[in-house]
Scaffold this motif. Structure first.
Motif, PDB file in Angstrom:
ATOM      1  N   UNK A 127       1.047  -1.230   0.155  1.00 44.54           N
ATOM      2  CA  UNK A 127      -0.457   0.102  -0.209  1.00 44.54           C
ATOM      3  C   UNK A 127       0.990   1.156   0.117  1.00 44.54           C
ATOM      4  N   UNK A 128       1.803   1.092  -0.195  1.00 41.16           N
ATOM      5  CA  UNK A 128       2.820   2.353  -0.622  1.00 41.16           C
ATOM      6  C   UNK A 128       2.525   3.306  -2.224  1.00 41.16           C
ATOM      7  N   UNK A 129       2.369   4.599  -1.957  1.00 40.68           N
ATOM      8  CA  UNK A 129       2.248   5.398  -2.455  1.00 40.68           C
ATOM      9  C   UNK A 129       3.941   5.463  -4.039  1.00 40.68           C
ATOM     10  N   UNK A 130       3.145   4.980  -5.055  1.00 47.52           N
ATOM     11  CA  UNK A 130       4.503   5.374  -5.748  1.00 47.52           C
ATOM     12  C   UNK A 130       3.942   5.729  -7.308  1.00 47.52           C
ATOM     13  N   UNK A 131       5.465   6.263  -8.186  1.00 48.93           N
ATOM     14  CA  UNK A 131       5.037   6.275  -9.493  1.00 48.93           C
ATOM     15  C   UNK A 131       5.273   5.167 -10.562  1.00 48.93           C
ATOM     16  N   UNK A 132       4.459   4.560 -11.447  1.00 51.71           N
ATOM     17  CA  UNK A 132       4.661   3.722 -11.981  1.00 51.71           C
ATOM     18  C   UNK A 132       6.081   3.954 -13.028  1.00 51.71           C
ATOM     19  N   UNK A 133       6.360   4.654 -12.957  1.00 51.87           N
ATOM     20  CA  UNK A 133       7.277   5.314 -13.609  1.00 51.87           C
ATOM     21  C   UNK A 133       9.159   5.642 -13.075  1.00 51.87           C
ATOM     22  N   UNK A 134       8.271   5.382 -11.909  1.00 47.88           N
ATOM     23  CA  UNK A 134       9.674   4.740 -11.402  1.00 47.88           C
ATOM     24  C   UNK A 134      10.275   4.127 -10.834  1.00 47.88           C
ATOM     25  N   UNK A 135       8.998   2.959 -11.105  1.00 52.33           N
ATOM     26  CA  UNK A 135       8.873   1.426 -10.833  1.00 52.33           C
ATOM     27  C   UNK A 135       9.786   0.884 -12.058  1.00 52.33           C
ATOM     28  N   UNK A 136       9.463   1.244 -13.494  1.00 53.18           N
ATOM     29  CA  UNK A 136       9.857   1.377 -14.884  1.00 53.18           C
ATOM     30  C   UNK A 136      11.455   1.612 -14.760  1.00 53.18           C
ATOM     31  N   UNK A 137      11.645   2.813 -14.326  1.00 54.79           N
ATOM     32  CA  UNK A 137      12.995   3.207 -14.252  1.00 54.79           C
ATOM     33  C   UNK A 137      13.932   2.031 -13.543  1.00 54.79           C
ATOM     34  N   UNK A 138      13.320   2.135 -12.617  1.00 53.92           N
ATOM     35  CA  UNK A 138      14.318   1.002 -11.928  1.00 53.92           C
ATOM     36  C   UNK A 138      14.221  -0.828 -12.237  1.00 53.92           C
ATOM     37  N   UNK A 139      13.619  -0.939 -12.369  1.00 48.80           N
ATOM     38  CA  UNK A 139      13.739  -2.424 -13.923  1.00 48.80           C
ATOM     39  C   UNK A 139      14.817  -1.964 -14.858  1.00 48.80           C
ATOM     40  N   UNK A 140      15.144  -0.681 -15.416  1.00 48.90           N
ATOM     41  CA  UNK A 140      15.804  -0.460 -16.166  1.00 48.90           C
ATOM     42  C   UNK A 140      17.561   0.331 -15.400  1.00 48.90           C
ATOM     43  N   UNK A 141      17.263  -0.103 -14.567  1.00 50.81           N
ATOM     44  CA  UNK A 141      18.424   0.936 -13.044  1.00 50.81           C
ATOM     45  C   UNK A 141      19.300  -1.007 -13.275  1.00 50.81           C
ATOM     46  N   UNK A 142      17.854  -2.376 -13.256  1.00 49.24           N
ATOM     47  CA  UNK A 142      18.231  -3.706 -12.832  1.00 49.24           C
ATOM     48  C   UNK A 142      19.260  -4.097 -14.203  1.00 49.24           C
ATOM     49  N   UNK A 143      18.433  -4.026 -14.929  1.00 45.57           N
ATOM     50  CA  UNK A 143      18.822  -4.189 -16.492  1.00 45.57           C
ATOM     51  C   UNK A 143      20.559  -3.637 -16.696  1.00 45.57           C
ATOM     52  N   UNK A 144      20.383  -2.889 -16.123  1.00 45.07           N
ATOM     53  CA  UNK A 144      22.140  -2.577 -16.512  1.00 45.07           C
ATOM     54  C   UNK A 144      23.511  -2.218 -14.938  1.00 45.07           C
ATOM     55  N   UNK A 145      23.146  -3.490 -14.276  1.00 49.16           N
ATOM     56  CA  UNK A 145      23.614  -3.924 -12.950  1.00 49.16           C
ATOM     57  C   UNK A 145      23.793  -2.737 -12.357  1.00 49.16           C
ATOM     58  N   UNK A 146      23.317  -0.945 -12.074  1.00 53.16           N
ATOM     59  CA  UNK A 146      22.977  -0.736 -11.473  1.00 53.16           C
ATOM     60  C   UNK A 146      22.569  -0.307 -10.488  1.00 53.16           C
ATOM     61  N   UNK A 147      21.671  -1.394 -10.124  1.00 51.49           N
ATOM     62  CA  UNK A 147      20.831  -1.542  -8.589  1.00 51.49           C
ATOM     63  C   UNK A 147      21.823  -1.919  -7.298  1.00 51.49           C
ATOM     64  N   UNK A 148      20.523  -2.969  -6.513  1.00 48.30           N
ATOM     65  CA  UNK A 148      20.914  -3.550  -5.789  1.00 48.30           C
ATOM     66  C   UNK A 148      20.950  -5.323  -6.378  1.00 48.30           C
ATOM     67  N   UNK A 149      22.478  -5.683  -6.050  1.00 50.23           N
ATOM     68  CA  UNK A 149      22.590  -6.552  -6.611  1.00 50.23           C
ATOM     69  C   UNK A 149      22.115  -7.560  -5.535  1.00 50.23           C
ATOM     70  N   UNK A 150      21.650  -7.738  -4.441  1.00 47.30           N
ATOM     71  CA  UNK A 150      20.978  -8.608  -4.020  1.00 47.30           C
ATOM     72  C   UNK A 150      20.215  -9.913  -4.396  1.00 47.30           C
TER      73      UNK A 150
END
Length: 264
Positions: A127-150
C-alpha cells in the motif's frame, strides 16, 4: 526477559524467530533491565515494529535505541502502521537484511532514490504510494546492473490498477502465457499471493549478462518482480510446474506408444 537467555542456552536455541515491539517506553521500570539482555541476544530472525508515531524514530526515542541493538543481529525487519519519519527508514533500507517489509499508510510517496538504495534480498512495499514511471526506471537500472545486486524478490502494491504500458516501456519484455503456471521460491519458501489477488500479466526480461527476471502484474495494484538464479541449472528459486511435468509425461507417453507399435 530474565528467562529468555537461560531457556535459549538449555534448549540450544541459536535464534529468536520473531521479536515484536508494540511500544517501547523509556520510563517503563523494565526498560533499564531489558537493554542489557537485548545486547546478549545472539540472533533474531525477524524484528517486527508495530508502534509508529512522529516521535519514536527521533534520535531521543527509546525504540530507536533498542533497534540499534537488535537490528545488527536481525535477518528481517517488518515495519507497519503509520510512518511519519521516512528519513529514518532509509537506515533500514540500506541494511544488509535478507528481507524488509514496509507498510506506509501516510501521504509520503516512496521515491526512486529510496528504492534504488535498498539492499535487501526480499523487499515488500505494501500500500505504498509510488510512480509507475519510477518502478519502470528501477527495472531499467536492474537491466544495467546499477541497483541492488542482492535482490531476489520485489513486491509492490498500491491502490488502483497498474498501467502496464508505462511499467514495461523500454524493457523489451517478452510476454509469458499465464496458463503455464510457474511457482517461484523466495529465500527457500514458495511465494504465495494474498487471498483475492490474481496475476493477469506475466513478462520475462533479460539483461546483457543473460540474467533473467519475471515481472508479474496482478489485480489490486500488485507488481511482483522475481530474479532468476544466475545459473540455469540452479532451481532454488524456481519450482517445476505441473505443465512442464505434463510435457515430459506426454513425451514419455508418445515414446511408449511408438515402441508398442513397433513391437506389434
Amino acid at each position: 526477559m530474565d528467562y529468555v537467555l537461560p531457556i535459549m542456552d538449555v534448549t540450544h536455541c541459536k535464534s529468536i524467530k520473531k521479536l515484536i515491539f508494540p511500544k517501547v517506553y523509556e520510563y517503563d521500570p523494565a526498560y533499564e533491565t531489558t537493554i542489557p539482555l537485548l545486547k546478549k541476544l545472539p540472533k533474531v530472525d525477524e524484528v517486527i515494529v508495530e508502534d509508529f508515531t512522529s516521535y519514536i524514530f527521533s534520535p531521543e526515542s527509546p525504540l530507536r535505541n533498542v533497534l540499534k541493538i537488535v537490528l545488527p543481529v536481525s535477518s528481517a525487519v517488518t515495519i507497519s502502521d503509520h510512518v511519519r519519519k521516512p528519513k529514518y527508514i532509509r537506515e533500514i533500507l540500506t541494511g544488509k537484511f535478507d528481507a524488509v517489509s514496509v507498510q506506509l499508510l501516510g501521504d509520503w510517496r516512496f521515491p526512486l532514490n529510496d528504492l534504488r538504495i535498498t539492499n535487501a534480498k526480499t523487499l515488500k512495499l505494501d500500500r505504498v504510494a509510488f510512480k509507475v514511471e519510477d518502478l519502470n526506471l528501477y527495472f531499467k537500472l536492474w537491466m544495467k546492473k546499477k541497483c541492488n545486486p542482492r535482490l531476489e524478490y520485489l513486491s509492490v502494491r498500491q491502490e488502483g490498477n497498474v498501467n502496464k504500458n508505462l511499467l514495461l516501456e523500454g524493457l523489451n519484455a517478452v510476454p509469458f502465457p499465464i496458463k503455464t503456471k510457474r511457482t517461484f521460491r523466495v529465500s527457500g519458501n514458495v511465494q504465495q499471493l494474498s487471498w483475492g489477488e490474481i496475476i493477469v500479466f506475466e513478462f520475462d526480461i533479460t539483461r546483457a549478462d543473460k540474467r533473467q527476471a519475471t515481472i508479474r502484474i496482478g489485480t489490486h495494484g500488485i507488481v511482483c518482480f522475481y530474479v532468476w538464479p544466475e545459473s540455469t541449472t540452479d532451481t532454488t528459486n524456481l519450482v517445476p510446474n505441473q505443465s512442464s511435468f505434463m510435457r515430459r509425461f506426454s513425451w514419455i507417453s508418445n515414446f511408449y506408444n511408438s515402441f508398442i507399435e513397433r513391437f506389434k
